[in-house]
Design an enzyme around this catalytic site. Sequence first.
Site, PDB file in Angstrom:
ATOM      1  N   THR A 187      41.138 -15.522  12.242  1.00 13.04           N
ATOM      2  CA  THR A 187      40.932 -14.096  11.964  1.00 13.04           C
ATOM      3  C   THR A 187      41.650 -13.634  10.700  1.00 13.04           C
ATOM      4  O   THR A 187      41.446 -12.517  10.256  1.00 13.04           O
ATOM      5  CB  THR A 187      41.436 -13.235  13.141  1.00 13.04           C
ATOM      6  N   PRO A 189      41.364 -14.234   7.410  1.00 15.90           N
ATOM      7  CA  PRO A 189      40.575 -13.689   6.288  1.00 15.90           C
ATOM      8  C   PRO A 189      40.072 -12.267   6.575  1.00 15.90           C
ATOM      9  O   PRO A 189      40.024 -11.436   5.663  1.00 15.90           O
ATOM     10  CB  PRO A 189      39.403 -14.673   6.164  1.00 15.90           C
ATOM     11  N   LYS A 222      42.689  -8.836  19.139  1.00 13.38           N
ATOM     12  CA  LYS A 222      43.648  -9.222  18.094  1.00 13.38           C
ATOM     13  C   LYS A 222      43.204  -8.655  16.739  1.00 13.38           C
ATOM     14  O   LYS A 222      44.003  -8.088  15.986  1.00 13.38           O
ATOM     15  CB  LYS A 222      43.728 -10.755  18.032  1.00 13.38           C
ATOM     16  N   CYS A 385      -1.720 -12.207  -6.490  1.00 13.09           N
ATOM     17  CA  CYS A 385      -1.476 -11.827  -7.877  1.00 13.09           C
ATOM     18  C   CYS A 385      -1.829 -12.989  -8.803  1.00 13.09           C
ATOM     19  O   CYS A 385      -3.005 -13.263  -9.014  1.00 13.09           O
ATOM     20  CB  CYS A 385      -0.054 -11.320  -8.048  1.00 13.09           C
ATOM     21  N   GLY A 387      -1.886 -15.947  -8.043  1.00  9.66           N
ATOM     22  CA  GLY A 387      -2.694 -16.814  -7.176  1.00  9.66           C
ATOM     23  C   GLY A 387      -4.164 -16.412  -7.138  1.00  9.66           C
ATOM     24  O   GLY A 387      -5.045 -17.255  -6.975  1.00  9.66           O
ATOM     25  N   HIS A 511       0.311  -7.108  -3.996  1.00  6.47           N
ATOM     26  CA  HIS A 511       1.332  -7.873  -3.267  1.00  6.47           C
ATOM     27  C   HIS A 511       1.464  -7.415  -1.824  1.00  6.47           C
ATOM     28  O   HIS A 511       2.347  -6.615  -1.503  1.00  6.47           O
ATOM     29  CB  HIS A 511       2.682  -7.746  -3.976  1.00  6.47           C
ATOM     30  N   GLU A 513       2.689  -8.938   0.594  1.00  6.22           N
ATOM     31  CA  GLU A 513       3.915  -9.428   1.248  1.00  6.22           C
ATOM     32  C   GLU A 513       4.990  -8.352   1.348  1.00  6.22           C
ATOM     33  O   GLU A 513       5.856  -8.415   2.214  1.00  6.22           O
ATOM     34  CB  GLU A 513       4.458 -10.670   0.522  1.00  6.22           C
TER      35      GLU A 513
END
Length: 539
Positions: A187, A189, A222, A385, A387, A511, A513
């Site tokens: 713990t 860090p 803790k 696009c 593609g 696009h 996606e």
Amino acid sequence: MKKFIFVSGGVCSSLGKGVAASAIGALLEGRGLTVRMVKCDPYINVDAGTMSPYQHGEVYVTDDGAETDLDLGNYARFTNSSLSRENSITTGQVYEAVIRKERGGEYLGRCVQVIPHITDEIKSRITAVADADTDVVIVEIGGTVGDIESVPFLEAARQFIHESGEGNALSVHLTLIPEVPGGELKTKPTQHSVKSMQQQGIQPDLLICRAPVMLDESTGRKIALFTNVEPDAVFTSYNITGTIYEIPLIFFEQKLDQVLLRKMRVESRHADLKPWYTMMEKFRARRGSVRVGIVGKYMELHDSYKSVYEALFHAGLAAGVEVALAKIDSAALEAAPDSEGVLGKGGEDVDAVLVPGGFGERGVGGMVRAASWARTRGVPYFGICLGMQIMVIEWAREVLGWKDADSTEFCQETGHPVVSLLAEQLDVTDFGGTMRLGRSESAAAPDTLVFAAYKEARLFERHRHRYEFSNKYRAAMTESGLRISALTPDGALVEAVEWPDHPWGVGVQFHPEFSSKPVAPHPLFRDFIIAARDRKGKG
Ligand code: GLN
């Protein structure tokens, strides 16, 4: 009263701060709140449009045509936050605005400084994201606490929290709990990371600890003790083997949203996470798999086609199959003795081919090969696009026999420039801001695969390109059989094409996606994967 949540990260980068912020957004939406997401990027670029996908991953395009950091894609996949250029704040934009004001004399002769001028500009941009019906703005601060570049953003957050009054602006801090050899979780860090936040004047209200496993109660206590965070406000984002889309549910099961509501003093309300539970059921119910060959030029870095990969995963949920990715370097395919050797790796063919967007000539020959391979074998093909432009070039070369057919992006001297710049863009030399960018309408023709996917003629998608299907070849292309499946509503530009006599070969100039979500897969990706699944099923 609008609420603000600042999400910062510590210990190291790549802990999934964007996903954590997005998951919090999804949870709050599940509670009926209207959420807006903002990314503060400490880099000095004004936007991500000029950054190489090799180095920085995909450029995410918003409806209004802003070229932003790919983290906005996470926001779009997890939440319904509207996203525009206002949702991406970079150091470059902030300094540009402040310097413009200074040159315009707006600071009335005062000395212009990081505090208050830069921080005021950051705060006003964050405030501007909240519109009338926004309940919560989630602000993700890029980078890691301790980075020089992040300091003005954290300082702006500190001021914002201080000025907003109790419960109106919170800090959520994401850290790492590493495991040392021997299996012990550390713990320290996290303690140091919270100390760095405190040095910046920010006391985190919630901690999210990235850890290999769920932290036990004593570890949580803790951490709480050392960081001044309440024990029930320490959460674990443990490693998952399934999908990142489970994270909203993982947080929900730890009651993260309840604690947030309490700290924001928002009265508790019914939680509806049904779409996320249903999505996870679909994830677990998938049977079999399809292998999609992605033929592109930025294959080394997973993030370069991030939204495409995510949309394929979403489509797999809709089609009930796992989607395996075969990442094929288009330059390698171009250099290979035959397509067979690459697309039919070791005798096993890919079940579908996707050629995503891209810029520049390298590897284009390989993409054309991939399109030929898919077209002549009846393998489902999805061109996005670039593609789609590849589909047009391949058709001209192989079906019309114009061997020199090309895009003027790759060859200026071709006798058959089947893809070229719009006339008015012909003398554009200044990169950045010259593209057709953002959301616009297209009209799908009836009886096309595009229409069948959307189930309507009017569709709205985002663009990011300079080159277009050359209108002077429209007649020759369609007479030889290539179908034009969508146009701009005025009929001026070709938006989508498809192959005749082929199970599923579609190219779109936009696009899709960018608008696919796990809880609402995009219809074109869905139909593409269904076509791949059905073809495989037939053996
Ligand atoms: N390079 C092509 C163009 O500018 C395609 C762009 C893309 O795929 N996003 O038109």
